[in-house]
Design a protein around this motif. Structure first.
Motif, PDB file in Angstrom:
ATOM      1  N   ARG A  15       0.726  -1.123  -0.161  1.00 40.76           N
ATOM      2  CA  ARG A  15       0.133   0.340  -0.064  1.00 40.76           C
ATOM      3  C   ARG A  15       0.514   1.347   0.077  1.00 40.76           C
ATOM      4  N   ILE A  16       0.550   1.955  -0.762  1.00 42.81           N
ATOM      5  CA  ILE A  16       1.095   3.742  -0.824  1.00 42.81           C
ATOM      6  C   ILE A  16       0.091   4.677   0.010  1.00 42.81           C
ATOM      7  N   ASN A  17       0.645   4.984   1.296  1.00 37.41           N
ATOM      8  CA  ASN A  17       0.443   5.914   2.003  1.00 37.41           C
ATOM      9  C   ASN A  17       1.109   6.849   1.613  1.00 37.41           C
ATOM     10  N   LEU A  18       0.454   8.330   1.421  1.00 34.81           N
ATOM     11  CA  LEU A  18       0.623   9.598   1.049  1.00 34.81           C
ATOM     12  C   LEU A  18       0.294  10.771   1.952  1.00 34.81           C
ATOM     13  N   HIS A  19       0.208   9.798   3.624  1.00 40.87           N
ATOM     14  CA  HIS A  19      -0.058  10.841   4.626  1.00 40.87           C
ATOM     15  C   HIS A  19       1.279  11.270   5.378  1.00 40.87           C
ATOM     16  N   GLU A  20       2.664  10.546   4.818  1.00 37.82           N
ATOM     17  CA  GLU A  20       3.984  10.252   5.632  1.00 37.82           C
ATOM     18  C   GLU A  20       4.881  10.627   4.714  1.00 37.82           C
ATOM     19  N   LYS A  21       5.579  11.039   5.196  1.00 34.59           N
ATOM     20  CA  LYS A  21       6.616  12.146   4.267  1.00 34.59           C
ATOM     21  C   LYS A  21       7.036  10.420   3.730  1.00 34.59           C
ATOM     22  N   HIS A  22       8.226  10.601   4.445  1.00 33.77           N
ATOM     23  CA  HIS A  22       8.435   9.063   3.810  1.00 33.77           C
ATOM     24  C   HIS A  22       8.188   7.856   3.379  1.00 33.77           C
ATOM     25  N   GLU A  35       6.503  14.008  -6.953  1.00 31.52           N
ATOM     26  CA  GLU A  35       5.242  13.490  -6.744  1.00 31.52           C
ATOM     27  C   GLU A  35       4.165  13.369  -6.462  1.00 31.52           C
ATOM     28  N   GLU A  36       3.801  14.594  -7.767  1.00 30.44           N
ATOM     29  CA  GLU A  36       2.622  15.268  -8.363  1.00 30.44           C
ATOM     30  C   GLU A  36       2.026  14.110  -8.850  1.00 30.44           C
ATOM     31  N   GLU A  37       3.279  13.001 -10.077  1.00 28.66           N
ATOM     32  CA  GLU A  37       2.454  12.032 -10.991  1.00 28.66           C
ATOM     33  C   GLU A  37       2.297  11.005  -9.734  1.00 28.66           C
ATOM     34  N   LEU A  38       2.971  10.532  -8.699  1.00 32.62           N
ATOM     35  CA  LEU A  38       2.468   9.808  -7.505  1.00 32.62           C
ATOM     36  C   LEU A  38       1.533  10.237  -7.285  1.00 32.62           C
ATOM     37  N   GLN A  39       1.226  11.010  -6.607  1.00 33.72           N
ATOM     38  CA  GLN A  39      -0.161  10.973  -6.440  1.00 33.72           C
ATOM     39  C   GLN A  39      -1.237  11.544  -7.934  1.00 33.72           C
ATOM     40  N   GLN A  40      -1.678  11.755  -8.440  1.00 34.97           N
ATOM     41  CA  GLN A  40      -2.511  11.336  -8.753  1.00 34.97           C
ATOM     42  C   GLN A  40      -2.913   9.721  -9.354  1.00 34.97           C
ATOM     43  N   ALA A  41      -1.280   9.188  -9.785  1.00 36.81           N
ATOM     44  CA  ALA A  41      -1.638   7.861  -9.847  1.00 36.81           C
ATOM     45  C   ALA A  41      -2.519   6.592  -9.294  1.00 36.81           C
ATOM     46  N   VAL A  42      -2.524   7.319  -7.220  1.00 34.59           N
ATOM     47  CA  VAL A  42      -2.768   6.729  -6.168  1.00 34.59           C
ATOM     48  C   VAL A  42      -4.486   7.449  -6.596  1.00 34.59           C
ATOM     49  N   LYS A  43      -4.824   8.653  -6.890  1.00 34.03           N
ATOM     50  CA  LYS A  43      -6.106   9.194  -6.903  1.00 34.03           C
ATOM     51  C   LYS A  43      -6.422   8.325  -8.405  1.00 34.03           C
ATOM     52  N   GLN A  44      -5.853   8.062  -9.438  1.00 23.08           N
ATOM     53  CA  GLN A  44      -6.674   7.196 -10.095  1.00 23.08           C
ATOM     54  C   GLN A  44      -6.529   5.902 -10.204  1.00 23.08           C
ATOM     55  N   ALA A  45      -5.579   4.995  -9.536  1.00 28.21           N
ATOM     56  CA  ALA A  45      -5.706   4.001  -9.593  1.00 28.21           C
ATOM     57  C   ALA A  45      -6.111   3.358  -7.639  1.00 28.21           C
ATOM     58  N   GLY A  46      -5.666   3.692  -6.928  1.00 27.18           N
ATOM     59  CA  GLY A  46      -5.813   3.806  -5.650  1.00 27.18           C
ATOM     60  C   GLY A  46      -4.995   3.411  -5.048  1.00 27.18           C
ATOM     61  N   ASN A  47      -4.704   2.561  -3.787  1.00 29.11           N
ATOM     62  CA  ASN A  47      -3.101   3.052  -3.264  1.00 29.11           C
ATOM     63  C   ASN A  47      -2.842   2.097  -2.670  1.00 29.11           C
ATOM     64  N   SER A  48      -2.888   0.665  -4.111  1.00 33.34           N
ATOM     65  CA  SER A  48      -2.288  -0.371  -3.723  1.00 33.34           C
ATOM     66  C   SER A  48      -0.871  -0.265  -4.355  1.00 33.34           C
ATOM     67  N   ALA A  49      -0.249  -0.751  -4.423  1.00 38.65           N
ATOM     68  CA  ALA A  49       1.080  -0.589  -4.954  1.00 38.65           C
ATOM     69  C   ALA A  49       1.068  -1.273  -6.214  1.00 38.65           C
ATOM     70  N   ASP A  50       0.531  -1.824  -6.539  1.00 39.85           N
ATOM     71  CA  ASP A  50       0.128  -3.026  -7.809  1.00 39.85           C
ATOM     72  C   ASP A  50       0.085  -1.878  -9.194  1.00 39.85           C
TER      73      ASP A  50
END
Length: 60
Positions: A15-22, A35-50
């Protein structure tokens, strides 16, 4: 139980947790995205790393 910020190992890399800086730093480096690309990807795909990996592969 609260997070131990000194223990930054392999807690739950499924899981990807966008609430923790580390976590953001880990995932941006691991996935080679900003960071922006990561946020958009999580927004679109969910917080599953896969799911985020798959989303980024199809986007590029």
């Amino acid at each position: 139980m609260s997070d131990n910020l000194q223990n930054r190992g392999q807690q739950d890399r499924a899981r990807i947790n966008l609430h923790e800086k580390h976590e953001i730093q880990y995932w941006t480096k691991a996935l080679g995205v900003s960071e922006e690309e990561l946020q958009q990807a999580v927004k679109q795909a969910g917080n599953s790393a896969d799911a985020v990996r798959q989303h980024l592969r199809t986007k590029h």
